[in-house]
Design an enzyme around this catalytic site. Structure first.
Site, short mmCIF file in Angstrom:
data_model
loop_
_atom_site.label_atom_id
_atom_site.label_comp_id
_atom_site.label_asym_id
_atom_site.label_seq_id
_atom_site.Cartn_x
_atom_site.Cartn_y
_atom_site.Cartn_z
N THR A 1 1.00 -1.29 0.20
CA THR A 1 -0.05 -0.04 0.13
C THR A 1 0.91 1.18 0.19
OG1 THR A 1 -0.13 0.25 2.46
CG2 THR A 1 -1.60 -1.30 1.41
N ASP A 2 0.31 2.42 -0.43
CA ASP A 2 1.04 3.46 -0.19
C ASP A 2 0.93 4.07 1.32
OD1 ASP A 2 2.26 6.13 -0.92
OD2 ASP A 2 1.21 6.58 -2.65
#
Length: 694
Positions: free
Chosen positions: A399-400
């Site tokens: 994920t960011d």
């Protein structure tokens, strides 16, 4: 490899059951089997082992690290086995707490040079920072990065949180980074299972006027190449592969083994603050570039000499509504008014086909598509359905930074535990922006997710580490790091790229290249707070080598003026207001530039981190006195002067179209590349670029 006694036992059984054979035949069979075994053994090459506390043990004439300190060779310690076999063995030994901590990645600070300096010799910059300071300003108020930092020590994150994935955002020297890596790995090795760490970084090999902590680092000690748009502008795939391979060697020497890079996003929306991290607007061309980047950094397959890449931001972040960025609530919507969602996937498919180790979804939520309107880290139809099943990606989904606690678009009403559940079930394998695994542990312990999701994620993460060779030797040679990073052999190649990246867009009446003896007045004009003071001529004078031109300090003395305009569009300066890419809206003194143009023939040099609108300074009224226009994408004064004076023939081509006006920007379709916008959209076209030699 079995011991010699075990091989003999196996052979005896085999021949006993094989019935009738003479003793000579038995001996011949045994000899053949043992010869084959020796041949098998000789196919293994003893790797170099790096250790600080783990003891070495010898088996079958080879050495191995006793990482769990039990005096015997465990499968995960046996480098002769496959990464899959080793990962399964280590997974079985890990506690639930260790697995949860292993699925977190966050920024980790070394002490830093400023702190070391004020300690008056008590600390070194490479010391593990045991007292990180949290920035207490609220997130979302221009302080996204401060909000990422937690008040935790390195020791706590290793020993208590069981973290082994870290993002390095500081721009220290190669030697300092190498020393810090070694200290970090030594701490990890001392832990019960001896699981080593992996250090990740954003890009740090580019000249950029738009670098921000959290997105990219401006090149300093690492070899300075053009920005990503500049590499694209060279139109030289072999050079781009060379850039990636050279940069890989620098990262490897310093101990940084993974990149949060590169951006496979398309620059279809000119107002997006992260256009400068892309390779342009054409999906087919960007796909070709991405292939070279992946192979250059990773090789044709991941191995002990690779830098593993995390390609971002899936499925493409370049079409935010109105150019807003999804770090903020007002920019959370990804829109596709031109119906071109699937164009964005082409560069990612190229990355997958080339073997990229990981892919990062963006924060955005899709608007007006067939997909659920939730952030992509939560979006099962996109992550599992499109990325995994349709595109065939089998690597890590990272994920960011911050989708669980800050950029929670579309899942605002869910609890943190419910967000973890939704992200994991969507297909996310490692969560960025958290260190403490307490919430994920609760999700696991309450049975909110199937344990197979956790185990499969940990297996993917372990396999990457084993493949990179970190369990054998995570340590680097500090002196070698200093000698490798920024070495002359790399800088010589980068110098060519810096010149090839410059695009000549206008050359009125063949005025250029500038003739010998020309008296030139030079100024730089930058957005406030970004680098060198405006109006400085020193940068070009110092670059002058043997160009046979004369630099003057007043317009009255000049035959020609150069106005190098360097705007910026930092993502973290957003306040939600409508975005303009006109120069005056970026703090550039257009009145002064127009005055210069009206006084003396002028060369305009625009540093494009975005497709700027330049009609305020380049229009029908004053075009007659603008004798040349150049585009740069992160380069040096030396390179620019070589091109302007003709020592280097301009060869660059525009990586995107530039809008003719603010009105054209406002009417553009966010997902449509400029070369497909309506007639009259562009001032400078995609792939445009002149040269002196026909």
């Amino acid at each position: 490899m079995k011991s010699i006694n075990a091989l003999i036992r196996k052979t005896s059984i085999r021949f006993d059951v094989g019935a009738v054979a003479s003793s000579t035949s038995v001996l011949l069979g045994l000899a053949t089997f043992l010869l084959a075994s020796c041949t098998e053994k000789s196919s293994f090459v003893q790797p170099k082992l790096g250790t600080r506390s783990a003891q070495l043990i010898e088996v079958d004439g080879f050495q191995f690290k006793d990482l769990n300190k039990n005096g015997t060779l465990d499968k995960y310690e046996d480098w002769r086995l496959t990464p899959e076999e080793r990962s399964l063995d280590l997974l079985a030994k890990m506690s639930v707490e260790e697995k949860a901590g292993f699925m977190a990645i966050n920024s980790l600070s070394m002490l830093g040079s400023r702190k070391a300096k004020i300690s008056e010799g008590k600390y070194q910059a490479s010391d593990l920072d045991e007292g990180q300071v949290k920035d207490d300003r609220p997130a979302g108020a221009g302080n996204f990065i401060g909000a990422m930092n937690e008040v935790t020590s390195t020791t706590q994150r290793i020993k208590e949180f069981h973290n082994r994935h870290f993002i390095l955002r500081l721009n220290e020297s190669a030697g300092v980074i190498a020393e810090w890596n070694n200290k970090l790995q030594e701490l990890c090795e001392s832990e019960p299972l001896g699981i080593l760490a992996i250090i990740t970084s954003n890009p740090r090999n580019h000249i950029s006027s738009n670098a921000s902590v959290g997105t990219a680092l401006n090149a300093s000690v690492f070899t300075a190449w053009p920005g990503e748009l500049g590499l694209s502008a060279t139109r030289d795939l072999a050079l781009i592969r060379e850039f990636a391979s050279d940069s890989r060697q620098e990262w490897l020497a310093a101990g940084i083994r993974k990149g949060y890079m590169y951006m496979a996003d398309l620059s279809t929306e000119p107002r997006w603050s992260r256009v400068d991290g892309t390779f342009g607007e054409n999906p087919e061309w960007v796909a070709q570039v991405i292939k070279e980047i992946v192979i250059g950094f990773q090789g044709t397959k991941l191995d002990t000499n690779s830098i593993a890449l995390t390609m971002k931001h899936f499925p493409g972040g370049g079409s935010g509504k109105g150019g807003q960025d999804s770090h903020f609530d007002w920019g959370k919507e990804q829109v596709y008014p031109g119906g071109r969602f699937y164009d964005n996937l082409l560069p990612f498919q190229a990355a997958i086909d080339a073997g990229t180790s990981a892919i990062m979804p963006y924060y955005s939520l899709p608007k007006g598509t067939e997909f659920e309107e939730v952030g992509y880290s939560y979006n099962k139809a996109v992550i599992t359905g499109v990325l995994r099943e349709k595109m065939g990606f089998s690597g890590i989904i990272n994920t960011d930074t911050g989708p669980i606690t800050r950029m929670v678009w579309g899942v605002e009403d869910l609890s943190i535990h419910e967000r973890y559940k939704k992200a994991l079930e969507a297909g996310s394998n490692i969560i960025s922006g958290v260190s403490d695994p307490a919430d994920l542990l609760e999700v696991i312990n309450k049975g909110m997710v199937d344990m197979s999701l956790i185990d499969n994620s940990v297996l993917l993460l372990l396999k990457e580490k084993f493949t990179l060779g970190l369990f054998e030797n995570p340590y680097v040679d500090v002196a070698a790091a200093e000698a490798t990073v920024g070495s002359d052999r790399f800088r010589e190649k980068a110098a060519v790229a810096l010149r090839k990246s410059i695009v000549m867009l206008r050359n009125e009446n063949s005025t250029l290249p500038v003739k010998a003896g020309t008296k030139i007045y030079v100024e730089t004009l930058q957005s406030p707070g970004r680098g060198e003071e405006e109006g400085s001529t020193n940068f070009m004078m110092e670059a002058d080598g043997n160009h046979e031109v004369e630099f003057v300090t007043t317009l009255a003395e000049a035959d020609l003026a150069i106005q190098w305009i360097i705007p910026s569009n930092s993502v973290f300066n957003s306040d939600g207001a409508p975005i303009s890419v006109s120069l005056s809206k970026k703090g550039i003194d257009v009145g002064h530039i127009k005055e210069v143009i009206g006084t003396v023939p002028t060369i305009l040099v625009i540093d494009y981190t975005n497709p700027w609108v330049i009609d305020e300074i380049y229009n029908d009224t004053n075009k007659g006195n603008v004798v040349g226009v150049f585009a740069t994408f992160g380069t040096t004064p030396e390179a620019l002067l070589d091109v302007i004076t003709g020592k280097f023939n301009p060869a660059g081509k525009m990586p995107f179209s530039t809008p003719v006006s603010d009105e054209a920007v406002e009417n553009n379709l966010e997902d449509v590349p400029g070369y497909l916008e309506a007639d009259g959209y562009a001032l400078f076209n995609y792939d445009e670029g002149l040269s002196y030699k026909k």
